[in-house]
Design a protein around this motif. Structure first.
Motif, PDB file in Angstrom:
ATOM      1  N   THR A   1       3.772   0.561  11.881  1.00  0.00           N
ATOM      2  CA  THR A   1       2.526   0.362  10.825  1.00  0.00           C
ATOM      3  C   THR A   1       1.663   1.257  10.597  1.00  0.00           C
ATOM      4  OG1 THR A   1       2.540  -1.877  11.536  1.00  0.00           O
ATOM      5  CG2 THR A   1       0.873  -1.511  10.191  1.00  0.00           C
TER       6      THR A   1
ATOM      7  N   ARG B 109      10.777   7.966   5.700  1.00  0.00           N
ATOM      8  CA  ARG B 109      11.970   7.721   4.946  1.00  0.00           C
ATOM      9  C   ARG B 109      13.012   8.531   5.512  1.00  0.00           C
ATOM     10  NH1 ARG B 109       8.726   5.854   0.759  1.00  0.00           N
ATOM     11  NH2 ARG B 109       8.209   7.981   0.084  1.00  0.00           N
TER      12      ARG B 109
ATOM     13  N   MET C 279       0.783  -1.183  -0.127  1.00  0.00           N
ATOM     14  CA  MET C 279      -0.188  -0.042   0.007  1.00  0.00           C
ATOM     15  C   MET C 279       0.843   1.352   0.020  1.00  0.00           C
ATOM     16  SD  MET C 279      -3.253   0.151   2.358  1.00  0.00           S
ATOM     17  CE  MET C 279      -4.332  -0.871   1.903  1.00  0.00           C
ATOM     18  N   LEU C 280       0.320   2.244  -0.531  1.00  0.00           N
ATOM     19  CA  LEU C 280       1.210   3.458  -0.940  1.00  0.00           C
ATOM     20  C   LEU C 280       1.837   4.021   0.605  1.00  0.00           C
ATOM     21  CD1 LEU C 280       2.028   5.411  -3.144  1.00  0.00           C
ATOM     22  CD2 LEU C 280       0.004   6.875  -2.198  1.00  0.00           C
ATOM     23  N   GLY C 281       3.105   4.035   0.735  1.00  0.00           N
ATOM     24  CA  GLY C 281       3.578   4.776   1.647  1.00  0.00           C
ATOM     25  C   GLY C 281       3.463   3.814   3.180  1.00  0.00           C
ATOM     26  N   ARG C 282       2.896   2.704   3.177  1.00  0.00           N
ATOM     27  CA  ARG C 282       3.083   1.941   4.310  1.00  0.00           C
ATOM     28  C   ARG C 282       4.490   1.710   4.543  1.00  0.00           C
ATOM     29  NH1 ARG C 282       1.818  -2.833   4.001  1.00  0.00           N
ATOM     30  NH2 ARG C 282       0.482  -2.423   2.431  1.00  0.00           N
ATOM     31  N   LEU C 283       5.236   1.629   5.943  1.00  0.00           N
ATOM     32  CA  LEU C 283       6.357   1.352   6.018  1.00  0.00           C
ATOM     33  C   LEU C 283       6.712   0.302   7.300  1.00  0.00           C
ATOM     34  CD1 LEU C 283       9.647   3.284   5.503  1.00  0.00           C
ATOM     35  CD2 LEU C 283       9.264   2.071   7.721  1.00  0.00           C
ATOM     36  N   VAL C 284       6.839  -0.697   6.945  1.00  0.00           N
ATOM     37  CA  VAL C 284       6.890  -1.890   8.173  1.00  0.00           C
ATOM     38  C   VAL C 284       8.253  -2.427   8.421  1.00  0.00           C
ATOM     39  CG1 VAL C 284       5.787  -3.687   8.980  1.00  0.00           C
ATOM     40  CG2 VAL C 284       4.454  -2.133   7.522  1.00  0.00           C
TER      41      VAL C 284
ATOM     42  N   ASP D 293      10.768  -5.221   9.405  1.00  0.00           N
ATOM     43  CA  ASP D 293      10.209  -6.737   9.673  1.00  0.00           C
ATOM     44  C   ASP D 293      10.841  -7.065  10.908  1.00  0.00           C
ATOM     45  OD1 ASP D 293      10.529  -9.442   9.539  1.00  0.00           O
ATOM     46  OD2 ASP D 293      10.768  -9.388   7.491  1.00  0.00           O
TER      47      ASP D 293
ATOM     48  N   GLU E 172       9.279  -0.814  15.066  1.00  0.00           N
ATOM     49  CA  GLU E 172       8.196  -1.234  13.969  1.00  0.00           C
ATOM     50  C   GLU E 172       7.164  -0.536  13.770  1.00  0.00           C
ATOM     51  OE1 GLU E 172       6.944  -5.214  14.969  1.00  0.00           O
ATOM     52  OE2 GLU E 172       5.421  -5.146  13.419  1.00  0.00           O
TER      53      GLU E 172
END
Lengths: 444, 444
Positions: B246, B231, B1-6, B8, B244
């Motif tokens: 979400t 970012r 999804m646009l811009g989701r940054l997770v 790991d 982490e």
């Protein structure tokens, strides 16, 4: 679950095409948002006669996604559908992971790249933005990557779908067809028809059975009692095994969905007769209509209004949820405070003092007040104790009084006690209000 | 999804305990009801510091359930939790299937049998029934069957839970601990604490990390813009990898949940500073509070009322969703028809004729009418075009006008255009109304 009775479709051997769904997204896996794609895709596939064997949910981890794809492929399915993970950013990994799993290179589809670039350009123009070209065009290129030999499905957002044909003798055994769809429900749903028509997917579901599916809805009937009737049907109807019956409770209503081949039309009709004989007063729909549909129809041009206390606007919201409801919903009053019950609905303060706000006299006065003040033909009222506080021995939490008023006729009232927490009491009272209206309108 | 940054979690190596969840039930698999247990269990486990690797959904078919158990066991998980399939009827097969999978005989737990029989007896007495003893006591006995060596968890309905300890050297490799819980969410949730404390499960999750989790909420901020800031954070904050993150959109609000070990407190605090610097005006909550909480607090004892057209009662329903809201919600008027706007809210008919019902003057008059008629200190109004019909070039579907009125102060109005279908427009307008109230109350 008590009373659920489900014939095993695989055992019956009617559904010959089986599919699995992989829902991707850490926000779904972690419970932050509830998945809307899995149920939607499952319902559509079932309606087509494609059986659903498994749904799996995974986060944005390529290893976990690969493991789930391997698992589904090993179950001998005909089709795997994935949802989500198609965005422009680096953590959107579905296409690359599926391509690697299927042993296919990723290649840029130039036509698709141009198509997506045009969409993004249009967005930016409308937003008055001219973003740095670097990361964006990288994002566009990423979304235009398609596994070699796959068919792309034009995007309605920016994420195209991908359809990979089944392979009989892949290195590690046969692979089912794989359909990759985006995560935003609106994009997925608008691409669905096209996705089914592209060659790899059309071929995968070509062997499906054509099934009818019919819904019976009941109110005030327990799952256990319906299950007992279904057990009787199982013994007395010779072809009962041809029916796949699922029952579930939804907001106080019991819904029974039956799927069956055309050849079982007669036995389904026998089953409906049997259920209506046993539970006639509780069965309110055998044609798929909802109580909301029936309310709109039963009004037959009359205007309805609401007077709500404990449901706090939920009845009005439910009535106006239907497109076109402005033709028959005039409006309502949410009279949470006693002053509003008196001020806008003419409920006498002395009546509230004498009987309490949660009482049938007050429910009656509220409904009659709504009739006059809103200038409607039909009015429904609710006043109750949703909890968690406010209950007493005489009127415990969950007690709700209803009033149903029509111009020129006596008002009827009733009191019910609903189980569960605040949200449950409010939801069950809302459903009960709709049933009271439909029952009342049909009584004469 | 646009811009989701997770990030790991597995890669970070912080969460050392991994779990999988198996949701059983044909009604869930076929999309008839949406699963509430998977997300609930996932959220609880994550809060405990247990990582979720996979959620799988299967129908009431033992072979499919066995295949999913095998799959999860092969992923090297520490714990498998199953939900559903524990009822008294023959199609409730979870305990028998899991026992067979784990290579354990089923044995009757006499104490449990007595406990369940007592519960069923009580139900029947209250319902004034004395059912034939045969099938019922068979049902009780079925529910009292427990795999040998397992621990039973006392039921809150009639279905007990079962906890099976992990085995290092089972015939076909090690098996994780397995926790079997019932399907009805209320039963599952009320048994949860006990289930975690029994020896087999406590042992399985003993190695978990203890994590903080914090939520930031924004309104009017896009996922893409937040992703850009994240970012930047990734580049500028040295310990960013310990977090982490979400993000997800919920009803028009952007929610960012961050999980991290105590050792990363400082970097999380730096991240919050960075996000507030970049998006201060859009960030409305960094302490976990919702806009509903903030509205209740910002009212500070003042009474609020609503005047709704296109939202049709949803704003009032949302306000009264909170327990204790009767202390500050007086009520509202749902003025769907123009006659109700005039009759109950004093909106001049000539104004509606001149500007249209969907206009800022009408929104203003509705809010001011609500202020007077409901006798409140604060009022919020909505009037718009939810669709699908009713749109025009000047006022397309999705256009909604709002009014915010307070006693003794000038009323403010605004117009917004919301995307999506009828349900989406109504939901987004409801959220916008709450934000307008909180913003307005805080302005002075």
């Amino acid at each position: 679950m008590l009373g659920r009775l489900v014939a095993d479709a695989t055992r019956l051997g009617r559904m010959t095409v089986r599919a699995g769904v992989v829902v991707t997204g850490t926000e779904v896996l972690t419970g932050a948002v509830s998945d809307r794609n899995g149920p939607w895709v499952a319902e559509r596939l079932l309606a087509l006669g494609v059986d659903i064997a498994h749904i799996t949910v995974c986060g944005d981890r390529p290893d976990d996604l690969t493991a789930q794809l391997r698992f589904l492929a090993d179950q001998g399915l005909d089709l795997i559908i994935t949802t989500g993970g198609l965005g422009p950013t680096a953590d959107d990994l579905t296409v690359a992971t599926v391509a690697a799993f299927a042993g296919r290179e990723l290649v840029v589809d130039p036509e698709l790249e141009e198509h997506i670039a045009a969409i993004v350009d249009g967005w930016n123009r409308r937003a008055g933005r001219s973003p740095a070209p670097g990361p964006l065009s990288a994002g566009v290129r990423k979304q235009a990557l398609v596994p070699a030999g796959a068919t792309s499905i034009p995007p309605t957002g920016t994420a195209p779908g991908v359809a990979i044909p089944a392979v009989d003798g892949a290195p590690s055994g046969p692979l089912p067809a794989i359909l990759i769809l985006p995560g935003p429900p609106r994009e997925l749903q608008s691409m669905w028809e096209t996705a089914l028509s592209v060659a790899p997917i059309a071929a995968a579901i070509a062997g499906r059975a054509v099934l009818r599916h019919e819904t019976i809805r009941a109110y005030g009937l327990s799952e256990a009692d319906l299950a007992e009737t279904l057990r009787t049907a199982e013994r007395s109807l010779p072809q009962f095994d041809a029916l796949e019956v699922t029952t579930c409770l939804r907001l106080g209503e019991l819904e029974m969905v039956t799927r069956f081949p055309q050849t079982a039309d007669a036995v389904y009709s026998d089953l409906v007769d049997l259920i209506e004989a046993a539970h006639g007063p509780q069965i309110f729909s055998v044609d798929g209509s909802t109580i909301d549909d029936q309310l709109a129809e039963a009004l037959a041009g009359q205007l309805i209004g609401t007077a709500e206390s404990c449901t706090g606007g939920l009845v009005a919201a439910r009535l106006t949820d239907r497109a076109g409801s402005s033709a028959y919903v005039a409006g309502g009053v949410v009279s949470y405070a006693n002053e509003v019950k008196s001020g806008l609905l003419d409920v006498p303060g002395a009546m509230i003092d004498a009987h309490g706000a949660v009482s049938e006299p007050v429910a009656q006065a509220m409904a009659e007040g709504a009739l006059r003040r809103l200038g409607v033909d039909v009015a429904i009222s609710t006043t109750g104790i949703a909890g968690p506080g406010g209950g007493s021995d005489q009127k415990p939490v969950g007690t709700v009084c209803f009033g149903f008023a029509r111009t020129g006729r006596p008002t009827t009232t009733m009191t019910r006690r609903f189980p569960g927490d605040r949200a449950s009491v409010r939801a069950l009272a809302t459903t009960a209000a709709l049933h009271l209206v439909v029952g009342g309108l049909r009584r004469d």
